[in-house]
Design a protein around this motif. Structure first.
Motif, PDB file in Angstrom:
ATOM      1  N   VAL A 106       0.844  -1.207   0.000  1.00  0.00           N
ATOM      2  CA  VAL A 106       0.000   0.000   0.000  1.00  0.00           C
ATOM      3  C   VAL A 106       0.874   1.249   0.000  1.00  0.00           C
ATOM      4  O   VAL A 106       0.599   2.229  -0.720  1.00  0.00           O
ATOM      5  CB  VAL A 106      -0.946  -0.020   1.218  1.00  0.00           C
ATOM      6  N   VAL A 107       1.954   1.229   0.783  1.00  0.00           N
ATOM      7  CA  VAL A 107       2.887   2.367   0.801  1.00  0.00           C
ATOM      8  C   VAL A 107       3.541   2.538  -0.561  1.00  0.00           C
ATOM      9  O   VAL A 107       3.703   3.667  -1.059  1.00  0.00           O
ATOM     10  CB  VAL A 107       3.942   2.163   1.906  1.00  0.00           C
ATOM     11  N   GLN A 108       3.914   1.429  -1.212  1.00  0.00           N
ATOM     12  CA  GLN A 108       4.510   1.500  -2.547  1.00  0.00           C
ATOM     13  C   GLN A 108       3.550   2.101  -3.564  1.00  0.00           C
ATOM     14  O   GLN A 108       3.947   2.925  -4.398  1.00  0.00           O
ATOM     15  CB  GLN A 108       4.935   0.104  -3.000  1.00  0.00           C
ATOM     16  N   MET A 109       2.271   1.681  -3.501  1.00  0.00           N
ATOM     17  CA  MET A 109       1.291   2.231  -4.428  1.00  0.00           C
ATOM     18  C   MET A 109       1.104   3.725  -4.209  1.00  0.00           C
ATOM     19  O   MET A 109       1.002   4.505  -5.173  1.00  0.00           O
ATOM     20  CB  MET A 109      -0.044   1.495  -4.260  1.00  0.00           C
ATOM     21  N   SER A 110       1.080   4.148  -2.964  1.00  0.00           N
ATOM     22  CA  SER A 110       0.940   5.579  -2.662  1.00  0.00           C
ATOM     23  C   SER A 110       2.162   6.352  -3.156  1.00  0.00           C
ATOM     24  O   SER A 110       2.026   7.444  -3.739  1.00  0.00           O
ATOM     25  CB  SER A 110       0.762   5.780  -1.155  1.00  0.00           C
ATOM     26  N   PHE A 111       3.355   5.795  -2.932  1.00  0.00           N
ATOM     27  CA  PHE A 111       4.580   6.451  -3.390  1.00  0.00           C
ATOM     28  C   PHE A 111       4.630   6.492  -4.912  1.00  0.00           C
ATOM     29  O   PHE A 111       5.080   7.492  -5.507  1.00  0.00           O
ATOM     30  CB  PHE A 111       5.790   5.705  -2.832  1.00  0.00           C
ATOM     31  N   TYR A 112       4.177   5.423  -5.569  1.00  0.00           N
ATOM     32  CA  TYR A 112       4.122   5.364  -7.030  1.00  0.00           C
ATOM     33  C   TYR A 112       3.215   6.468  -7.568  1.00  0.00           C
ATOM     34  O   TYR A 112       3.585   7.200  -8.508  1.00  0.00           O
ATOM     35  CB  TYR A 112       3.626   3.989  -7.472  1.00  0.00           C
ATOM     36  N   ALA A 113       2.021   6.601  -6.974  1.00  0.00           N
ATOM     37  CA  ALA A 113       1.085   7.643  -7.420  1.00  0.00           C
ATOM     38  C   ALA A 113       1.667   9.039  -7.180  1.00  0.00           C
ATOM     39  O   ALA A 113       1.490   9.951  -8.010  1.00  0.00           O
ATOM     40  CB  ALA A 113      -0.245   7.489  -6.691  1.00  0.00           C
ATOM     41  N   TYR A 114       2.387   9.216  -6.071  1.00  0.00           N
ATOM     42  CA  TYR A 114       2.981  10.528  -5.769  1.00  0.00           C
ATOM     43  C   TYR A 114       4.074  10.878  -6.778  1.00  0.00           C
ATOM     44  O   TYR A 114       4.133  12.027  -7.268  1.00  0.00           O
ATOM     45  CB  TYR A 114       3.557  10.512  -4.361  1.00  0.00           C
ATOM     46  N   ILE A 115       4.935   9.905  -7.134  1.00  0.00           N
ATOM     47  CA  ILE A 115       6.001  10.172  -8.105  1.00  0.00           C
ATOM     48  C   ILE A 115       5.419  10.482  -9.477  1.00  0.00           C
ATOM     49  O   ILE A 115       5.871  11.408 -10.178  1.00  0.00           O
ATOM     50  CB  ILE A 115       6.964   8.967  -8.172  1.00  0.00           C
TER      51      ILE A 115
END
Length: 306
Positions: A282-291
């Motif tokens: 979930v953290v990776q998906m959030s970071f992916y969307a932020y980048i």
């Protein structure tokens, strides 16, 4: 004032006499009467440890719930039976899904392996993730055998597959080693594999096999620290090339399914690291969307300035 109290007492006594005459009693009084009346036949047993057994049911602890108004023990048994059937169904479904989902996740090195074979060089690729996967698959294979193949056939199959895939990756990586990777590869990889083989043999030959679950839990938690390097790379380059969304989604789905499976088995060794995997995905998906959003904002600013 005294006369009013006396009158209320008389009314209460009269009401109690009427109820006794009509043979009325609250629902909790029946079990209490049976319990207290049986004390004469069990003089050596303490009343606090006495069990009350209604007809057709096994012994049930005499608690406040048992003595509550309107309590129906058979309803509690039906709820427990339904809950047990639901847990068994969830375990069967998640067990069937576990094999294809985790197999898909363990197949991720095959794409990199194909590129190495085409280029005949492993430059730009790392061997540490596959080494961690080999150690993790070895630990889970031994743990599944310790717990019983009939119970853990799903984890056993997928981890044998992962062991073969990542073992082949390390073997081919060693063939096309670069001069920069050679000093780190040969001391680390043989030492790790040899240590895991020795520990596995010791676990089968000694009564210390119950500690193997702790080792499996530790290695599995270390496995989920791998994406931290991808975070740093993506933040440094402001690009999501090192974080493929397909890998993140497959890891999220596989970890969620494993959480359900090991929760039904009440196995903390599998539940804790997979819960960490869900959180990290979930953290990776959030970071992916932020980048992705940050890159698009920068592109819009550059277009506006041009």
């Amino acid at each position: 004032m005294t006369e009013m109290r006396f009158r209320r007492r008389k009314q209460g006594i009269a009401a109690a006499c009427v109820l006794a005459y009509l043979h009325w009693s609250p629902a909790w009084l029946g079990p209490l009467r049976r319990t207290t009346s049986s004390l004469r036949y069990l003089p050596e047993q303490n009343a606090a440890s006495l069990h009350w057994s209604p007809a057709g049911l096994g012994p049930a602890k005499m608690t406040a719930k048992t003595l509550s108004v309107g309590y129906r023990p058979e309803r509690n048994v039906a709820v427990r039976t339904s809950l047990g059937a639901s847990i068994s169904l969830a375990q069967q479904i998640s067990g069937m899904l576990l094999v294809p989902l985790v197999t898909l996740m363990y197949s991720s090195p095959l794409v990199t392996l194909r590129k190495i074979l085409q280029r005949k060089s492993c430059a730009g690729n790392a061997f540490h993730p596959s080494l961690l996967l080999v150690a993790n698959c070895m630990a889970w294979t031994v743990y599944s055998v310790h717990q019983g193949v009939a119970k853990m056939y799903g984890p056993l199959l997928v981890n044998l597959f992962g062991l073969c895939v990542n073992g082949a990756y390390l073997a081919i990586f060693s063939r096309y080693l670069t001069e920069t990777d050679r000093p780190a590869f040969f001391p680390l990889v043989p030492a790790t594999v040899s240590t895991m083989c020795i520990l596995a043999a010791v676990s089968f030959a000694s009564p210390l096999n119950h500690y193997w679950g702790d080792l499996t839990l530790l290695i599995n938690c270390l496995l989920f620290t791998g994406p931290l390097a991808s975070f740093r790379e993506a933040w440094k380059k402001k690009s999501v090339e090192s974080m493929p969304v397909s890998t993140i989604l497959s890891g999220l789905v596989a970890s969620c399914n494993c959480v359900v499976f090991f929760a039904c088995l009440r196995d903390a060794t599998g539940l804790i690291p997979n819960a960490m995997g869900v959180l990290l995905s979930v953290v990776q998906m959030s970071f992916y969307a932020y980048i992705v959003r940050l890159v698009r904002t920068q592109e819009k600013k550059q277009l506006a300035m041009a």
